[in-house]
Write a protein that holds these residues in place. Structure first.
Motif, PDB file in Angstrom:
ATOM      1  N   GLU A  19     -14.844  -2.555  -1.822  1.00 32.36           N
ATOM      2  CA  GLU A  19     -15.497  -1.789  -0.759  1.00 32.36           C
ATOM      3  C   GLU A  19     -14.528  -1.018   0.136  1.00 32.36           C
ATOM      4  N   HIS A  20     -13.265  -1.466   0.185  1.00 32.34           N
ATOM      5  CA  HIS A  20     -12.305  -0.906   1.140  1.00 32.34           C
ATOM      6  C   HIS A  20     -10.970  -0.590   0.467  1.00 32.34           C
ATOM      7  N   PRO A  21     -10.960   0.308  -0.499  1.00 36.55           N
ATOM      8  CA  PRO A  21      -9.685   0.620  -1.165  1.00 36.55           C
ATOM      9  C   PRO A  21      -8.713   1.275  -0.183  1.00 36.55           C
ATOM     10  N   HIS A  22      -7.441   0.976  -0.372  1.00 32.59           N
ATOM     11  CA  HIS A  22      -6.416   1.592   0.467  1.00 32.59           C
ATOM     12  C   HIS A  22      -5.979   2.907  -0.153  1.00 32.59           C
ATOM     13  N   ASP A  23      -5.922   3.938   0.675  1.00 34.16           N
ATOM     14  CA  ASP A  23      -5.460   5.247   0.238  1.00 34.16           C
ATOM     15  C   ASP A  23      -4.260   5.620   1.109  1.00 34.16           C
ATOM     16  N   PRO A  24      -3.044   5.434   0.598  1.00 37.01           N
ATOM     17  CA  PRO A  24      -1.865   5.715   1.419  1.00 37.01           C
ATOM     18  C   PRO A  24      -1.738   7.180   1.834  1.00 37.01           C
ATOM     19  N   ALA A  25      -2.425   8.075   1.154  1.00 39.25           N
ATOM     20  CA  ALA A  25      -2.373   9.487   1.514  1.00 39.25           C
ATOM     21  C   ALA A  25      -3.251   9.804   2.729  1.00 39.25           C
ATOM     22  N   ASP A  26      -4.123   8.882   3.099  1.00 34.94           N
ATOM     23  CA  ASP A  26      -5.035   9.074   4.233  1.00 34.94           C
ATOM     24  C   ASP A  26      -4.483   8.309   5.433  1.00 34.94           C
ATOM     25  N   ASP A  27      -3.978   9.035   6.431  1.00 35.40           N
ATOM     26  CA  ASP A  27      -3.375   8.393   7.609  1.00 35.40           C
ATOM     27  C   ASP A  27      -4.357   7.504   8.361  1.00 35.40           C
ATOM     28  N   GLY A  28      -5.639   7.804   8.279  1.00 44.91           N
ATOM     29  CA  GLY A  28      -6.640   7.012   8.988  1.00 44.91           C
ATOM     30  C   GLY A  28      -7.096   5.782   8.220  1.00 44.91           C
ATOM     31  N   ASN A  29      -6.625   5.622   6.997  1.00 45.25           N
ATOM     32  CA  ASN A  29      -7.042   4.481   6.180  1.00 45.25           C
ATOM     33  C   ASN A  29      -6.134   3.299   6.491  1.00 45.25           C
ATOM     34  N   THR A  30      -6.698   2.306   7.169  1.00 49.58           N
ATOM     35  CA  THR A  30      -5.929   1.124   7.560  1.00 49.58           C
ATOM     36  C   THR A  30      -6.365  -0.103   6.767  1.00 49.58           C
ATOM     37  N   ASN A  31      -6.919   0.109   5.589  1.00 56.06           N
ATOM     38  CA  ASN A  31      -7.395  -1.014   4.784  1.00 56.06           C
ATOM     39  C   ASN A  31      -6.261  -1.938   4.347  1.00 56.06           C
ATOM     40  N   ASP A  32      -5.042  -1.432   4.230  1.00 58.09           N
ATOM     41  CA  ASP A  32      -3.911  -2.303   3.905  1.00 58.09           C
ATOM     42  C   ASP A  32      -3.640  -3.283   5.039  1.00 58.09           C
ATOM     43  N   GLU A  33      -3.792  -2.830   6.265  1.00 62.24           N
ATOM     44  CA  GLU A  33      -3.615  -3.699   7.427  1.00 62.24           C
ATOM     45  C   GLU A  33      -4.697  -4.785   7.444  1.00 62.24           C
ATOM     46  N   ALA A  34      -5.938  -4.400   7.191  1.00 63.66           N
ATOM     47  CA  ALA A  34      -7.035  -5.375   7.154  1.00 63.66           C
ATOM     48  C   ALA A  34      -6.824  -6.379   6.029  1.00 63.66           C
ATOM     49  N   ALA A  35      -6.360  -5.922   4.877  1.00 61.77           N
ATOM     50  CA  ALA A  35      -6.081  -6.845   3.770  1.00 61.77           C
ATOM     51  C   ALA A  35      -5.018  -7.857   4.182  1.00 61.77           C
ATOM     52  N   GLY A  36      -4.047  -7.413   4.970  1.00 60.01           N
ATOM     53  CA  GLY A  36      -3.032  -8.326   5.489  1.00 60.01           C
ATOM     54  C   GLY A  36      -3.638  -9.375   6.415  1.00 60.01           C
ATOM     55  N   HIS A  37      -4.631  -8.985   7.211  1.00 60.04           N
ATOM     56  CA  HIS A  37      -5.317  -9.946   8.084  1.00 60.04           C
ATOM     57  C   HIS A  37      -6.045 -10.997   7.240  1.00 60.04           C
ATOM     58  N   LEU A  38      -6.664 -10.570   6.149  1.00 65.02           N
ATOM     59  CA  LEU A  38      -7.347 -11.524   5.268  1.00 65.02           C
ATOM     60  C   LEU A  38      -6.353 -12.508   4.660  1.00 65.02           C
ATOM     61  N   ARG A  39      -5.217 -12.003   4.185  1.00 63.38           N
ATOM     62  CA  ARG A  39      -4.188 -12.888   3.616  1.00 63.38           C
ATOM     63  C   ARG A  39      -3.673 -13.861   4.668  1.00 63.38           C
ATOM     64  N   SER A  40      -3.502 -13.382   5.883  1.00 66.50           N
ATOM     65  CA  SER A  40      -3.043 -14.241   6.972  1.00 66.50           C
ATOM     66  C   SER A  40      -4.069 -15.330   7.267  1.00 66.50           C
ATOM     67  N   ALA A  41      -5.346 -14.983   7.269  1.00 67.35           N
ATOM     68  CA  ALA A  41      -6.401 -15.985   7.480  1.00 67.35           C
ATOM     69  C   ALA A  41      -6.401 -17.003   6.350  1.00 67.35           C
ATOM     70  N   GLN A  42      -6.180 -16.556   5.138  1.00 69.90           N
ATOM     71  CA  GLN A  42      -6.126 -17.459   3.991  1.00 69.90           C
ATOM     72  C   GLN A  42      -4.994 -18.473   4.172  1.00 69.90           C
ATOM     73  N   ARG A  43      -3.822 -17.991   4.543  1.00 77.16           N
ATOM     74  CA  ARG A  43      -2.667 -18.879   4.737  1.00 77.16           C
ATOM     75  C   ARG A  43      -2.876 -19.814   5.935  1.00 77.16           C
ATOM     76  N   THR A  44      -3.356 -19.284   7.024  1.00 76.13           N
ATOM     77  CA  THR A  44      -3.462 -20.026   8.276  1.00 76.13           C
ATOM     78  C   THR A  44      -4.597 -21.045   8.270  1.00 76.13           C
ATOM     79  N   LEU A  45      -5.707 -20.707   7.640  1.00 73.43           N
ATOM     80  CA  LEU A  45      -6.911 -21.536   7.742  1.00 73.43           C
ATOM     81  C   LEU A  45      -7.205 -22.330   6.481  1.00 73.43           C
ATOM     82  N   GLY A  46      -6.247 -22.436   5.602  1.00 77.92           N
ATOM     83  CA  GLY A  46      -6.353 -23.352   4.472  1.00 77.92           C
ATOM     84  C   GLY A  46      -7.333 -22.985   3.381  1.00 77.92           C
TER      85      GLY A  46
END
Length: 177
Positions: A19-46
Motif C-alpha cells: 500500500e505504501h511503496p517508497h519512491d526515492p525520486a519523490d521528495d514528499g514520499n516518506t514511506n521509508d521513514e514509516a517503514a523504519g518506525h514499523l521495524r523499530s516497533a517490531q524490535r522494541t515491542l517483541g
C-alpha cells in the motif's frame, strides 16, 4: 477497540509495502521513514502485532509524534506530541496559511480529503518507539502513530472518524491474542 486477529510482522510489512511503496525520486514520499518506525516497533515491542478495528472516536486519541510537515516552515506537531484531536484543532486554527508554509504536507492532506478509495489501515504501537520523532513525546503509552498521520488528519476533517465508523489498524505491542 475490536481485536480481529494476531498477525505476523511479515504480514504487516507485506501489507505496508503493497500500500505504501517508497519512491526515492519523490521528495514528499516518506514511506521509508514509516517503514523504519514499523521495524523499530517490531524490535522494541517483541513482535506482538494485531489487526484491529478502532471506533472512530478512539482514533482521535492516537498520539502523533513531532511533525514539521515535509520541508515546511511551520511545525504542526511539537516534539512533545499531540493527540490527533489536538493536532486537527491546531491545523484548523492555522487555516489557509498552513498550505502556504507547508505545501507538501498540505497537498497530502488534500489528497486524502478528496480520496474516495477505501480507507487504508493505520499502523500504530502501544508505546513510543526509539527515534528522533518520538524522543520527546510526553505520552509514552497508549496508541502511538507509526504511519497514517495525513490520513488521520484528513479523515478527522472529513467526518470519517464519527461515532459508528470503524478504522482498521495494525497495532504493535498489544497483550494477548
Amino acid at each position: 477497540m475490536k481485536v480481529l486477529e494476531r498477525v505476523t510482522f511479515d504480514r504487516v510489512r507485506a501489507h505496508f509495502d503493497r500500500e505504501h511503496p517508497h519512491d526515492p525520486a519523490d521528495d514528499g514520499n516518506t514511506n521509508d521513514e514509516a517503514a523504519g518506525h514499523l521495524r523499530s516497533a517490531q524490535r522494541t515491542l517483541g513482535g506482538r502485532w494485531h489487526r484491529v478495528l478502532l471506533h472512530g472516536p478512539e482514533v482521535l486519541e492516537v498520539v502523533l509524534p513531532w511533525h514539521l510537515g515535509e520541508y515546511g516552515t511551520v511545525e504542526l506537531i511539537p516534539p512533545t506530541g499531540l493527540t490527533l484531536e489536538r493536532a486537527a484543532a491546531r491545523l484548523a486554527a492555522l487555516g489557509d496559511s498552513y498550505g502556504e508554509t507547508n505545501p507538501v504536507c498540505a497537498a497530502k492532506l488534500a489528497h486524502h480529503r478528496r480520496s474516495t478509495a477505501p480507507a487504508q489501515p493505520l499502523f500504530l504501537s502501544t508505546r513510543a518507539v526509539p527515534g528522533e520523532d518520538y524522543a520527546a513525546l510526553t505520552v509514552r503509552q497508549g496508541l502511538i502513530h507509526l504511519d497514517g498521520l495525513h490520513r488521520m488528519l484528513a479523515w478527522r476533517h472529513s467526518g470519517r472518524l464519527a461515532p459508528g465508523r470503524w478504522v482498521e489498524a495494525y497495532v504493535a505491542g498489544l497483550d494477548g491474542d
